[in-house]
Design an enzyme around this catalytic site. Structure first.
Site, PDB file in Angstrom:
ATOM      1  N   HIS A  34     -24.973 -24.750 -14.973  1.00 45.97           N
ATOM      2  CA  HIS A  34     -25.379 -24.365 -16.326  1.00 45.97           C
ATOM      3  C   HIS A  34     -24.243 -23.591 -16.976  1.00 45.97           C
ATOM      4  CE1 HIS A  34     -28.021 -23.199 -19.627  1.00 45.97           C
ATOM      5  NE2 HIS A  34     -27.412 -22.031 -19.575  1.00 45.97           N
TER       6      HIS A  34
ATOM      7  N   ARG B 196     -37.949 -16.195 -30.621  1.00 44.55           N
ATOM      8  CA  ARG B 196     -36.780 -15.307 -30.495  1.00 44.55           C
ATOM      9  C   ARG B 196     -35.732 -15.675 -31.523  1.00 44.55           C
ATOM     10  NH1 ARG B 196     -34.972 -16.408 -24.705  1.00 44.55           N
ATOM     11  NH2 ARG B 196     -33.198 -15.130 -25.308  1.00 44.55           N
TER      12      ARG B 196
END
Lengths: 442, 442
Positions: free
Chosen positions: A82, A168
């Site tokens: 990642h 968010r």
């Protein structure tokens, strides 16, 4: 325990109990806790942080909101990678076929680009016909068959994380290390992997430019991994300048193909090999990182990584001919070249500015539902520290209109600075390696 | 400027510009900014605070969301009082008729009880027939006619504050000093007053138990007042034990009537006189606080304050006969007496515990739309430091059922502690006086 009190506890710096986190977040999933209470809690978490226990609980709640894959029937450790996202970062596209060509299973679920950094999915989808929207069953079957699949996040994986991220994103609570870490880890754990290599970018074009914050993120994700018996190795890598030459979806796909052929820019090849070496060691194929490096370099040079990419593209209904003829990728209609306005040294190629200019050019998106223009982007051969002569070409702009090209050229001109003296040393390509054993400066 | 960026600026500790605050809060009023963005901003303000400029802007936005009264046609300075709320705090009910009987105009808009502290409105409404829901026109007319009116917050005064308070109440963002200060001041400035006496409670039963936070609130409200040319005098007063003997709506109304007759508990009389003296000086009727004290004591003793109360009750459709016969107030059906379990000294009468027990008994409310039971409550004659003998009566419980009384008695027993030694000195009734010139310890 009412939501109000849970917010108040976190606001006051208390550690939330498992029952409190569970009531609040599962209540949110069930539409019993409203958005305005969640956003207040997220902002309180932004300021007060989360303990390791809270982190583990929150990650677990997000993980359990969806499905969790497992590949127990496949021998060996399953490993993924990642990246926190950078400008010109196409490493994953090369890494997945490369590492899986060497026998390590790589079940890769990637995201789209948002903000000034690109996304693996947008780049992959420039391959004509290629599908990234496999079902989890199709994904599982392909991983079993050829050792690798590359798809997008499905609604079945951590749906709570998806809802939380959207909230968010509009409430300025994205940049919270525990929230970032639990969001990423819940999705990675759901992939059914045993180990993970994290590429944490730092420098002006990174999501967390600071070294300290980057290290904190690395350590937070390693701590979550320990709870799940998921070995995490984090590498801190440079994002003060773009990676490679290409910025833009088809351009980056083309550059990835070059690297898979054993060519391409040296920084891309080097970072790919460094990350591949870690994955190969974690996957048990290489006894050491050094051995992993050798294996990876060889697989790029002898065509085995390229052949694995061909298998992946075919399995996902794409046209593998792009590997032989990258001109089959989407092309921009207008090309313009930026020439050096003076003699000197390239002082800076500002990754943030390049990334933002690429978004405005159409290569990226401002909102999650926007579409990208696959052909547009930049090809920037100028690198910090390089000596250049007046009128020498520094970069090309690929646009879908003459106006767009002119505007993009001006923005690129602003992102590249030239000076009489060489610049201070840029950030090392890979500066730190973080594991559960500690931080190693490279 | 999108809401996201405004939240991010405040989260990062930046000072928001007038245009940013205005876009965000007026956007919220217009339903363009959603609750979840507002609650995130409020939580960011909780952690990062507001500068004086931001405070003024926010107060002004809330003020301008509704009507603002003015009494330019009435000679002299208009003065009001505000208390941050305490257990047994019935001072406002005595103060308004007392000060207005001496020629100072008092346009008083009060709130209801919420949480463990009582509210002036709930107490006033125990007077049979008395209305507190006058329109602003009726309010204005009554103030002009008799110099005083006592009503509840109407929808015309600072409606934005009302919406924000409801959101803060469920998102744990109530206890923010700048948000408290701007909320109170926007409503007080809307009353059209020239000066304000603030009673800021401290000690275990107060909203802000800490001395430092109480002083900060005082100074914040004084700063807002300066912007509006509103003179503010803040007194820090004790709320480590209940004020007076009575806790509960009709019981407190009865105690207020006693003090208006020149009788009643000494702490209530003293605090009333201290606050009245400040209001009389601010209103220009007394040249000094000392002179104000004398005038106030006299008006309580000679019946002039009581007569003014009669005029107010009559003007607001209430039955003034309660002033002669408090038995006309709502009565509880069950009375039980708490006796001292041992000899000793009263160590503590915990105001917070008494307040919370009174809410459970029905005297207060947990949510803004709940109803109160007017007759129930406590009459606690025991005071910290007092020497008591076993079996001596300490307090009475007034309840609407035998079960309720038994439960309330047990809770009261828990709130009162007795020890062999006298307790440390309790907080002084009035400990600090804060003005724009500074803090004076009394």
């Amino acid at each position: 325990m009412v939501p109000y009190q849970i917010i108040q506890h976190k606001r006051n710096g208390a550690e939330l109990k498992t029952a409190e986190l569970s009531a609040f977040f599962n209540g949110y999933s069930a539409d019993e806790v409203p958005d305005y209470e969640m956003s207040a809690l997220l902002m309180a978490i932004y300021f007060q942080g989360l303990s390791h226990d809270e982190l583990w609980t929150l990650t677990d709640i997000m993980l359990r909101s969806g499905k969790r894959l497992e590949f127990a029937d496949i021998a060996g450790r399953k490993v993924d990678k990642h990246s926190t996202g950078g400008v010109g970062d196409k490493i994953s596209i090369i890494l997945a076929p490369l590492v899986s060509s060497l026998g390590v299973t790589v079940p890769m679920i990637s995201g789209r680009g948002l903000g000034h950094t690109g996304g693996t999915l947008d780049k992959l989808e420039t391959i004509p016909g290629l599908r990234t929207d496999l079902t989890l069953d199709q994904f599982r079957a392909q991983v079993r068959k050829i050792g690798c699949a590359m798809i997008g996040q499905t609604a079945e994986i951590a749906p709570l994380d998806k809802r939380l991220y959207a909230l968010r994103d509009v409430t300025a609570t994205v940049e919270s290390i525990p929230l970032i870490a639990s969001s990423i880890m819940s999705k990675k754990i759901a992939e059914g992997i045993d180990a993970l290599v994290l590429d944490i970018k730092r420098g002006s074009g990174a999501f967390l430019p600071d070294l300290e914050r980057a290290l904190e993120l690395a350590q937070t994700m390693i701590a979550i991994g320990q709870f799940y018996n998921l070995e995490v190795v984090a590498l801190l890598t440079a994002m003060d300048r773009p990676l490679g030459f290409a910025v833009g979806n088809a351009l980056e796909m083309e550059e990835s193909i070059l690297v898979l052929r054993g060519e391409g820019p040296s920084d891309i090849r080097e970072l790919t090999i460094v990350e591949a070496a870690e994955m190969l060691r974690l996957g048990g194929v290489a006894a050491s990182v050094g051995e992993g490096r050798k294996l990876a370099g060889k697989a790029l040079d002898d065509g085995s990584a390229l052949e694995q990419m061909r298998r992946i593209i075919e399995a996902q209904s794409g046209n593998p001919a792009v590997l032989d003829d990258p001109a089959l990728l989407p092309q921009a209609s207008v090309q313009r070249v930026l020439h050096a306005p003076s003699n000197g040294y390239i002082q800076e190629v500002n990754a943030l500015k390049v990334g933002q200019a690429a978004v405005r050019l159409g290569a990226g998106r401002g909102t999650l539902d926007a579409r990208v223009d696959p052909g547009v982007g930049y090809h920037i051969t100028a690198k910090p520290g390089q000596r250049i002569e007046k009128d020498e070409p520094l970069a090309s702009v690929y646009a879908s209109s003459a106006d767009g090209a002119a505007h993009a050229l001006a923005e690129l001109f602003d992102a590249i600075t030239i000076a009489d003296e060489p610049p201070p040393r840029p950030l090392p390509l890979v500066s730190h390696r973080v594991t559960s054993a500690g931080v190693e400066e490279l």
